[in-house]
Motif scaffolding. Structure first.
Motif, mmCIF file in Angstrom:
data_model
loop_
_atom_site.group_PDB
_atom_site.id
_atom_site.type_symbol
_atom_site.label_atom_id
_atom_site.label_comp_id
_atom_site.label_asym_id
_atom_site.label_seq_id
_atom_site.Cartn_x
_atom_site.Cartn_y
_atom_site.Cartn_z
ATOM 1 N N VAL A 25 1.518 -0.050 -4.541
ATOM 2 C CA VAL A 25 0.885 -0.194 -3.200
ATOM 3 C C VAL A 25 1.683 -1.095 -2.181
ATOM 4 O O VAL A 25 2.458 -2.295 -2.809
ATOM 5 N N TYR A 26 1.831 -0.998 -1.000
ATOM 6 C CA TYR A 26 2.598 -1.937 0.002
ATOM 7 C C TYR A 26 1.440 -3.290 -0.051
ATOM 8 O O TYR A 26 0.297 -3.026 -0.352
ATOM 9 N N GLN A 27 1.864 -4.399 0.300
ATOM 10 C CA GLN A 27 1.023 -5.641 0.156
ATOM 11 C C GLN A 27 0.458 -5.832 1.563
ATOM 12 O O GLN A 27 -0.659 -6.644 1.743
ATOM 13 N N THR A 34 -1.843 0.260 3.035
ATOM 14 C CA THR A 34 -1.277 0.213 1.706
ATOM 15 C C THR A 34 -0.651 1.240 1.080
ATOM 16 O O THR A 34 0.419 1.045 0.282
#
Length: 176
Positions: free
Chosen positions: A139-141, A145
């Motif tokens: 996932v993106y931070q 996400t």
């Protein structure tokens, strides 16, 4: 899902930019289907139909993030008690990610990987055996996400140290 409302409108005309993207809807709601692999900036526009229509266009700009992904490397065979080898998680994206992995299918663990970078986990060598470091998801931070299930494995094989051989037989030191 995009919505709009214009007074006295009888119908609406929706459009979206970006190669392969499409939008459906003739009412106050338009639903975008993003092309597989599309990322970048797109514009969603709508006009209203009615008396003296169609109206001027109303638009919004949307940034579509690429699907997060990551890879794993570090397959190695080492001796029991040797220096810990590194398992490397690589993020090819321009956004920081959190990668979830497990060891031999056990409970999940995570590692944060900076944008366009790599991060490592030291694999312990205190117990002999085969240890599969399996990618699970990424996932993106930052929001959104954009969770993505991923696969890949790095295998650390820790082999026991060689013992001292027993005395060769026969053990007689004098023979004919």
């Amino acid at each position: 899902l995009y919505t709009t409302l214009a007074s006295d409108a009888t119908s609406y005309n929706w459009s979206v930019t970006g190669a392969g993207n499409s939008i459906s809807g003739i009412g106050t709601t338009g639903t975008v289907t993003w092309a597989a692999g599309y990322s970048g900036t797109a514009t969603v526009s709508v006009t209203a139909n009615g008396c003296n229509g169609p109206s001027a266009s109303a638009s919004t700009t949307v940034t579509v993030r690429p699907t997060p992904t990551a890879t794993i490397s570090g397959t190695v065979t080492v001796c029991l008690g040797a220096a810990s080898p590194n398992i490397t998680f690589t993020n090819p994206q321009a956004l920081a990610e959190t990668v979830t992995y497990n060891i031999n299918g056990g409970g999940p663990a995570t590692i944060n990987v900076a944008a366009n970078s790599a991060a490592t986990v030291a694999a312990p060598t205190g117990v002999a055996g085969t240890f599969n470091y399996n990618l699970v998801s990424v996932v993106y931070q930052t929001a959104p996400t954009c969770s993505n299930a991923i696969a890949g494995t790095a295998i650390v094989t820790v082999t026991p140290t060689v013992g001292t051989p027993s005395t060769p037989t026969p053990s007689a030191t004098t023979i004919c």
